[in-house]
Design an enzyme around this catalytic site. Sequence first.
Site, PDB file in Angstrom:
ATOM      1  N   ARG A  46      15.337   6.788  14.117  1.00  0.00           N
ATOM      2  CA  ARG A  46      16.688   7.262  14.441  1.00  0.00           C
ATOM      3  C   ARG A  46      16.960   6.984  15.906  1.00  0.00           C
ATOM      4  O   ARG A  46      16.061   7.054  16.738  1.00  0.00           O
ATOM      5  CB  ARG A  46      16.774   8.793  14.288  1.00  0.00           C
ATOM      6  CG  ARG A  46      16.771   9.320  12.922  1.00  0.00           C
ATOM      7  CD  ARG A  46      17.080  10.814  12.929  1.00  0.00           C
ATOM      8  NE  ARG A  46      16.079  11.612  13.614  1.00  0.00           N
ATOM      9  CZ  ARG A  46      16.230  12.189  14.805  1.00  0.00           C
ATOM     10  NH1 ARG A  46      17.363  12.048  15.477  1.00  0.00           N
ATOM     11  NH2 ARG A  46      15.266  12.903  15.341  1.00  0.00           N
ATOM     12  N   TYR A 174      17.507   1.764   9.021  1.00  0.00           N
ATOM     13  CA  TYR A 174      16.341   2.657   9.035  1.00  0.00           C
ATOM     14  C   TYR A 174      16.720   4.125   8.813  1.00  0.00           C
ATOM     15  O   TYR A 174      17.658   4.643   9.436  1.00  0.00           O
ATOM     16  CB  TYR A 174      15.592   2.536  10.362  1.00  0.00           C
ATOM     17  CG  TYR A 174      14.165   3.009  10.246  1.00  0.00           C
ATOM     18  CD1 TYR A 174      13.173   2.125   9.857  1.00  0.00           C
ATOM     19  CD2 TYR A 174      13.815   4.328  10.456  1.00  0.00           C
ATOM     20  CE1 TYR A 174      11.857   2.550   9.700  1.00  0.00           C
ATOM     21  CE2 TYR A 174      12.517   4.771  10.311  1.00  0.00           C
ATOM     22  CZ  TYR A 174      11.541   3.867   9.934  1.00  0.00           C
ATOM     23  OH  TYR A 174      10.244   4.287   9.771  1.00  0.00           O
ATOM     24  N   GLY A 176      17.055   7.907   9.075  1.00  0.00           N
ATOM     25  CA  GLY A 176      18.151   8.812   9.376  1.00  0.00           C
ATOM     26  C   GLY A 176      19.436   8.104   9.775  1.00  0.00           C
ATOM     27  O   GLY A 176      20.526   8.667   9.640  1.00  0.00           O
ATOM     28  N   LYS A 183      20.326  13.171   7.426  1.00  0.00           N
ATOM     29  CA  LYS A 183      20.698  13.837   8.678  1.00  0.00           C
ATOM     30  C   LYS A 183      22.220  13.827   8.887  1.00  0.00           C
ATOM     31  O   LYS A 183      22.787  14.797   9.405  1.00  0.00           O
ATOM     32  CB  LYS A 183      20.005  13.161   9.857  1.00  0.00           C
ATOM     33  CG  LYS A 183      18.481  13.112   9.739  1.00  0.00           C
ATOM     34  CD  LYS A 183      17.856  14.470   9.688  1.00  0.00           C
ATOM     35  CE  LYS A 183      16.332  14.372   9.728  1.00  0.00           C
ATOM     36  NZ  LYS A 183      15.708  15.690   9.724  1.00  0.00           N
ATOM     37  N   HIS A 203      17.799  22.692   9.665  1.00  0.00           N
ATOM     38  CA  HIS A 203      16.700  21.725   9.689  1.00  0.00           C
ATOM     39  C   HIS A 203      15.409  22.488   9.394  1.00  0.00           C
ATOM     40  O   HIS A 203      14.600  22.710  10.294  1.00  0.00           O
ATOM     41  CB  HIS A 203      16.673  21.078  11.084  1.00  0.00           C
ATOM     42  CG  HIS A 203      15.754  19.919  11.207  1.00  0.00           C
ATOM     43  ND1 HIS A 203      15.257  19.475  12.404  1.00  0.00           N
ATOM     44  CD2 HIS A 203      15.249  19.094  10.279  1.00  0.00           C
ATOM     45  CE1 HIS A 203      14.484  18.430  12.210  1.00  0.00           C
ATOM     46  NE2 HIS A 203      14.461  18.184  10.928  1.00  0.00           N
ATOM     47  N   SER A 225      10.021  17.764  15.773  1.00  0.00           N
ATOM     48  CA  SER A 225       9.086  16.808  15.188  1.00  0.00           C
ATOM     49  C   SER A 225       7.702  16.951  15.830  1.00  0.00           C
ATOM     50  O   SER A 225       7.560  17.484  16.941  1.00  0.00           O
ATOM     51  CB  SER A 225       9.605  15.383  15.338  1.00  0.00           C
ATOM     52  OG  SER A 225       9.870  15.139  16.664  1.00  0.00           O
ATOM     53  N   CYS A 227       5.246  18.861  14.885  1.00  0.00           N
ATOM     54  CA  CYS A 227       4.709  20.224  14.896  1.00  0.00           C
ATOM     55  C   CYS A 227       4.138  20.628  13.542  1.00  0.00           C
ATOM     56  O   CYS A 227       3.895  21.809  13.288  1.00  0.00           O
ATOM     57  CB  CYS A 227       5.787  21.212  15.324  1.00  0.00           C
ATOM     58  SG  CYS A 227       6.187  21.114  17.074  1.00  0.00           S
ATOM     59  N   ASP A 252      12.389  19.540   4.712  1.00  0.00           N
ATOM     60  CA  ASP A 252      13.137  19.135   5.916  1.00  0.00           C
ATOM     61  C   ASP A 252      14.463  19.871   6.119  1.00  0.00           C
ATOM     62  O   ASP A 252      14.819  20.156   7.249  1.00  0.00           O
ATOM     63  CB  ASP A 252      13.398  17.627   5.856  1.00  0.00           C
ATOM     64  CG  ASP A 252      13.838  17.047   7.195  1.00  0.00           C
ATOM     65  OD1 ASP A 252      13.272  17.465   8.234  1.00  0.00           O
ATOM     66  OD2 ASP A 252      14.739  16.199   7.221  1.00  0.00           O
ATOM     67  N   ASN A 340       6.075   5.789  13.554  1.00  0.00           N
ATOM     68  CA  ASN A 340       7.166   6.395  12.769  1.00  0.00           C
ATOM     69  C   ASN A 340       7.274   5.745  11.383  1.00  0.00           C
ATOM     70  O   ASN A 340       8.334   5.769  10.771  1.00  0.00           O
ATOM     71  CB  ASN A 340       8.498   6.282  13.524  1.00  0.00           C
ATOM     72  CG  ASN A 340       9.574   7.201  12.952  1.00  0.00           C
ATOM     73  OD1 ASN A 340       9.296   8.331  12.547  1.00  0.00           O
ATOM     74  ND2 ASN A 340      10.811   6.717  12.888  1.00  0.00           N
ATOM     75  N   ARG A 342       6.974   5.415   7.430  1.00  0.00           N
ATOM     76  CA  ARG A 342       7.450   6.470   6.524  1.00  0.00           C
ATOM     77  C   ARG A 342       7.076   6.224   5.080  1.00  0.00           C
ATOM     78  O   ARG A 342       6.901   5.078   4.659  1.00  0.00           O
ATOM     79  CB  ARG A 342       8.989   6.516   6.598  1.00  0.00           C
ATOM     80  CG  ARG A 342       9.535   6.925   7.954  1.00  0.00           C
ATOM     81  CD  ARG A 342       9.599   8.409   8.100  1.00  0.00           C
ATOM     82  NE  ARG A 342       9.768   8.831   9.484  1.00  0.00           N
ATOM     83  CZ  ARG A 342       9.986  10.105   9.826  1.00  0.00           C
ATOM     84  NH1 ARG A 342      10.052  11.041   8.909  1.00  0.00           N
ATOM     85  NH2 ARG A 342      10.109  10.435  11.086  1.00  0.00           N
ATOM     86  N   GLY A 467      -4.506  24.244   8.166  1.00  0.00           N
ATOM     87  CA  GLY A 467      -4.981  24.803   6.901  1.00  0.00           C
ATOM     88  C   GLY A 467      -5.068  26.329   6.942  1.00  0.00           C
ATOM     89  O   GLY A 467      -5.051  26.981   5.900  1.00  0.00           O
TER      90      GLY A 467
HETATM   91  O1  O2Y Z   1      13.301   8.067  12.294  1.00  0.00           O
HETATM   92  C1  O2Y Z   1      13.936   8.352  11.271  1.00  0.00           C
HETATM   93  O2  O2Y Z   1      14.946   7.769  10.928  1.00  0.00           O
HETATM   94  C2  O2Y Z   1      13.496   9.461  10.437  1.00  0.00           C
HETATM   95  S1  O2Y Z   1      13.786  10.986  11.182  1.00  0.00           S
HETATM   96  C3  O2Y Z   1      13.295  12.197  10.069  1.00  0.00           C
HETATM   97  C4  O2Y Z   1      12.951  11.846   8.793  1.00  0.00           C
HETATM   98  C5  O2Y Z   1      12.574  12.831   7.902  1.00  0.00           C
HETATM   99  C6  O2Y Z   1      12.578  14.123   8.308  1.00  0.00           C
HETATM  100  N1  O2Y Z   1      12.934  14.466   9.555  1.00  0.00           N
HETATM  101  C7  O2Y Z   1      13.257  13.532  10.441  1.00  0.00           C
HETATM  102  C8  O2Y Z   1      13.616  14.041  11.810  1.00  0.00           C
HETATM  103  O3  O2Y Z   1      13.822  13.300  12.745  1.00  0.00           O
HETATM  104  O4  O2Y Z   1      13.730  15.270  11.949  1.00  0.00           O
HETATM  105 MN    MN Z   2      13.599  16.401  10.116  1.00  0.00          MN
END
Ligand code: O2Y
Ligand code: MN
Length: 562
Positions: A46, A174, A176, A183, A203, A225, A227, A252, A340, A342, A467
Site C-alpha cells: 500500500r 497490489y 490494499g 481498506k 481495523h 502492523s 504486532c 483484519d 510484504n 502475501r 502462543g
Molecule cells: O500492502 C498491502 O497492500 C497490504 S496491507 C494489509 C493487508 C492485509 C491486512 N492489513 C493490511 C494493513 O496494512 O493493515
Molecule cells: Mn490491516
Amino acid sequence: MWCDGSDAENQRLIDQMLADGTLSKLDARVAPGSYLHRSHPSDVARTEHLTFICSRERDDAGPTNNWMSPKDGKAKVAPLFESAMKGRTMYVVPYVMGPLGSPFSKVGVEVTDSRYVVANMRIMTRMGKPALDQLGGGDEFVPGLHSIGDLSPDRRYILHFPEERLIWSVGSGYGGNALLGKKCFALRIASTLARKQGWMAEHMLILELTLPSGEVHYICAAFPSACGKTNLAMLVSPLEKQGYKVRTVGDDIAWLRPGPDGRLWAVNPEAGFFGVVPGTGPDTNPNAMATIGHDTIFTNVAVTPGGVPWWEGKDKNPPADLLDWQGKPWDRTGKAAHPNSRFTVAASQCPSISPRWEDAQGVPISAIIFGGRRARVAPLVFQAFDWNHGVFVAATMGSETTAAATGKVGVVRRDPMAMLPFCGYNMADYFGHWLRMGTAIAKPPAIFHVNWFRQDASGQFLWPGFGQNLRVLLWMIERIQGKGGAIETPVGFVPTPDALNLDGLELSKSAIETLLGVDRDEWVDEVPEIRAFFDRFGGHLPAEMTQSLDALAQRLSVTASA
Ligand code: O2Y
Ligand code: MN
C-alpha cells in the site's frame, strides 16, 4: 466482462493468467490449487503517500490524511484513466462486504482491468452473482474504478470521495491499493458511512474464546502492523485440552453496531485473508500454515524451479536452488521472499474458523483490545477505567517502528485505534464518534491495552511469545466476570501478579514485576508527547480527550507526591 464469480469463470481467468505469465502454477503435491504471482518490483505494498481523501472541505479529511478537493482529485487523476484500459478487458466485479443476506452487509462494484484483482476479490469478498442477487433492483452500492495503468508510482493514486461514496485507484495492482473492497471500502468509505449511520468500521480482528464451562466470549483487537494480529486471530489455545478454545471470526476488519440487547455486535466484512507470509511457520501460526496449504494465491514469495513456495520463517532450511520474489536465483544474502509478500486465501479454509464467522447478526463483543509495540512504558496489559477512558487509551496508542516499516527503529508512531491510514475522515471527529457510540451502547465491551513486546534492560523480550497470549485473554474475561484481581494505577487497572495464570512459564519474579510495571517517570514523559499529538487536531478534538489527558497527568502527579 460481468463477473459471476463461478468456478468456471475463475478457471478461465486463471488459465489466461497462466498463459500470459501473470501467474505460475505451484507444485500440486505441496501446494495443490495454488499459484504464484510476482508483482511489479515498484508495486509491493500500500502506498499511503499516494492515498487521498477527497472531501469538499480539507478539514473533513483532517491533519492525518492526504487531501485533495473532489474537483482537483478528478482533474488530476481522470487523465490517467484515459485509454488506460485500451486493449485490455474491463471486468465488472460486483461484491458483498459482510455475510450474504446479513442486514449489515454492503455491496460494492469494482471495475478493473486486472484479472489478478478479480481472482483476489473472488477470495476476499462474496463476489459475482450473489452480490447482484443481494443488490436486487436497488442502486445502493459503492462504485470503484480501478486500472493498473502503467504501474508507474509517478502515475499512481488511490482516491476516496466519501461524499459520493466513490473510489478511484490507478497505477497499482497490489493489495490494499487494488482490492477495493478491503481498506478502501470496508475501512475508509465505511468509516464515513458508519459515522453517519451510527455504527463503527474498525481495523480489528475478531476472535471467539470458549471457556470450559461452555461460556463463549467474542473479542475484537486492533494493532498496528507487525504486532502479531493474524497470529492472535488464529491463536492455538495452549489450554485446548482443558476446554479453553480459541476460534477465528476475522483477522483484519470488524463492522460493529449496537444490538437490541444493548451490547456491541460485530461482523467480519471479508471472506478471506490477505496475510503477510514471512514469519508464518508451523511454530508461529500453525492454523495459517494449514489454511494456506492449498487453493492459495501467493504474491511475491520465493519459489523453487519445481514450484515449491518458500519464505523466511517457513522453516530453517531454504531450498538450495531457490528463486527470489523477483524470479532471480537467490544469492542467500538478502530476503528471498519480499517482506510484504502475501497469501490470499478463503477464510473457510482456516481450521480455527468459528462456526459463527458468517452469522448474519454478527457476534456480541465482550472486550476490545488495543495494543502496540513498546520496549518500555506500556505494561503487558491494563484495563481502561470506562468507555471514555478506553477511547483515550485507543486514541493515544503508540507503537515503536520496526526497521522494515520505516527504516528507523524505536520511534514512537501514534496510531489511534490502528486506524491512522484507514480513517476516511477527520480523526478527531472519529474520536468524537467513538465517544458518542459509548452513549448508544448500554452494555459496552470492556477496553484493554496490551503490549507483548516489553523488554528487559538487556533488550530481551520478557513475554514468552504469542502462543501464551491466551493467559492475558483469560484475565480479561475474569475482569469482565467481576473476578480478576487488579490494582488501580494512573493508567488503568493492571493485574496483580497472582491474578495472571503464569503456571508452567519460566518467568522470574522480577520479569513479572517489569512486565506489569507502570513506571511513573516514563508515563510522565508520555504526557507532553500526547499533548503535542492532540494539538494537531485543533478545534476538532473533543474536550473529553484533553480532559482524559489532564486526568492522567493529575493521577501521575498524585502518585508522585504519595
Ligand atoms: O500492502 C498491502 O497492500 C497490504 S496491507 C494489509 C493487508 C492485509 C491486512 N492489513 C493490511 C494493513 O496494512 O493493515
Ligand atoms: Mn490491516
